[in-house]
Design a protein around this motif. Structure first.
Motif, short mmCIF file in Angstrom:
data_model
loop_
_atom_site.label_atom_id
_atom_site.label_comp_id
_atom_site.label_asym_id
_atom_site.label_seq_id
_atom_site.Cartn_x
_atom_site.Cartn_y
_atom_site.Cartn_z
N SER A 1 49.42 25.83 -10.52
CA SER A 1 49.44 26.99 -9.93
C SER A 1 48.64 28.13 -10.59
CB SER A 1 50.87 27.64 -9.68
OG SER A 1 51.53 27.73 -10.71
N THR A 2 48.57 28.19 -11.84
CA THR A 2 47.87 29.30 -12.66
C THR A 2 46.11 28.91 -12.62
OG1 THR A 2 48.09 27.72 -14.62
CG2 THR A 2 49.64 29.78 -14.45
N THR A 3 45.97 27.68 -12.59
CA THR A 3 44.49 27.19 -12.19
C THR A 3 44.12 27.75 -10.83
OG1 THR A 3 44.74 25.58 -13.87
CG2 THR A 3 42.91 25.54 -12.34
N ALA A 4 44.86 27.37 -10.05
CA ALA A 4 44.63 27.52 -8.52
C ALA A 4 44.77 29.17 -8.22
CB ALA A 4 45.74 27.15 -7.61
N ARG A 5 45.48 29.95 -8.91
CA ARG A 5 45.15 31.39 -8.89
C ARG A 5 44.16 31.93 -9.36
NH1 ARG A 5 46.50 35.39 -5.66
NH2 ARG A 5 48.79 34.77 -5.97
N GLU A 6 43.45 31.54 -10.61
CA GLU A 6 42.28 31.76 -11.16
C GLU A 6 40.92 31.41 -10.34
OE1 GLU A 6 41.58 34.10 -13.67
OE2 GLU A 6 43.95 34.39 -13.48
N LEU A 7 41.20 30.30 -9.73
CA LEU A 7 40.00 29.94 -8.87
C LEU A 7 40.13 30.89 -7.50
CD1 LEU A 7 38.02 27.87 -7.57
CD2 LEU A 7 39.73 26.60 -6.76
N SER A 8 41.15 30.97 -6.98
CA SER A 8 41.31 32.06 -6.13
C SER A 8 40.63 33.55 -6.46
CB SER A 8 42.60 32.42 -5.55
OG SER A 8 42.95 33.53 -4.54
N ASN A 9 41.05 34.27 -7.66
CA ASN A 9 40.42 35.37 -8.11
C ASN A 9 38.94 35.26 -8.28
OD1 ASN A 9 43.22 36.26 -8.30
ND2 ASN A 9 43.41 35.83 -10.26
N MET A 10 38.42 34.10 -8.97
CA MET A 10 37.13 34.04 -9.08
C MET A 10 36.16 34.00 -7.63
SD MET A 10 36.90 31.53 -12.36
CE MET A 10 37.68 31.83 -13.96
N LEU A 11 36.77 33.22 -6.78
CA LEU A 11 36.31 33.03 -5.53
C LEU A 11 36.08 34.44 -4.72
CD1 LEU A 11 37.73 29.71 -4.29
CD2 LEU A 11 35.25 30.23 -4.54
N LEU A 12 37.21 35.10 -4.96
CA LEU A 12 37.13 36.64 -4.07
C LEU A 12 36.05 37.29 -4.77
CD1 LEU A 12 40.97 36.98 -3.53
CD2 LEU A 12 39.44 36.50 -1.89
N VAL A 13 35.99 37.46 -6.10
CA VAL A 13 34.98 38.24 -6.82
C VAL A 13 33.49 38.03 -6.45
CG1 VAL A 13 33.84 38.81 -9.07
CG2 VAL A 13 36.26 38.67 -8.91
N ARG A 14 33.23 36.40 -6.27
CA ARG A 14 32.02 36.21 -5.72
C ARG A 14 31.79 36.36 -4.35
NH1 ARG A 14 30.47 36.67 -10.51
NH2 ARG A 14 30.74 35.32 -12.02
N ILE A 15 32.80 36.21 -3.47
CA ILE A 15 32.60 36.52 -2.20
C ILE A 15 32.07 38.07 -2.01
CG2 ILE A 15 33.80 36.65 0.02
CD1 ILE A 15 35.29 33.73 -0.78
N GLU A 16 32.86 39.00 -2.53
CA GLU A 16 32.52 40.16 -2.45
C GLU A 16 31.11 40.66 -3.04
OE1 GLU A 16 34.15 42.70 -0.76
OE2 GLU A 16 35.51 41.00 -0.38
N GLU A 17 30.76 39.99 -3.99
CA GLU A 17 29.13 40.13 -4.47
C GLU A 17 28.47 39.49 -3.52
OE1 GLU A 17 28.09 38.06 -8.30
OE2 GLU A 17 30.00 38.99 -9.12
#
Length: 85
Positions: A56-72
């Protein structure tokens, strides 16, 4: 020594790309489910048919990183006059 009956080796997929045409969008491209008790990880992420089992911690970090890149990407898209996602 004979190799008859030996199962072929597994092919490791190290890279995937979007298909030329959408295939049952979005379910044919991505899926996320919780795993059963038989898995050490708790989240199953499937991208283009390749399953990834994540804690779950890896999935959360993947989600966080995806959201940052999508906003970029959205900032770039907006500046170019194309729709954001």
């Amino acid at each position: 020594m004979s190799h008859r009956g030996k199962k072929p080796g597994r092919t490791l997929v190290t890279e995937t790309h979007e298909p030329q045409l959408p295939q049952n969008w979005p379910d044919g491209h991505v899926a996320v489910t919780l795993t059963g008790d038989d898995q050490g990880e708790c989240v199953e992420v499937t991208v283009h048919g390749v399953r990834h089992y994540l804690h779950s911690t890896t999935a959360r970090e993947l989600s966080n990183m995806l959201l940052v890149r999508i906003e970029e990407w959205n900032a770039i898209a907006h500046a170019a006059g194309i729709p954001r996602v």
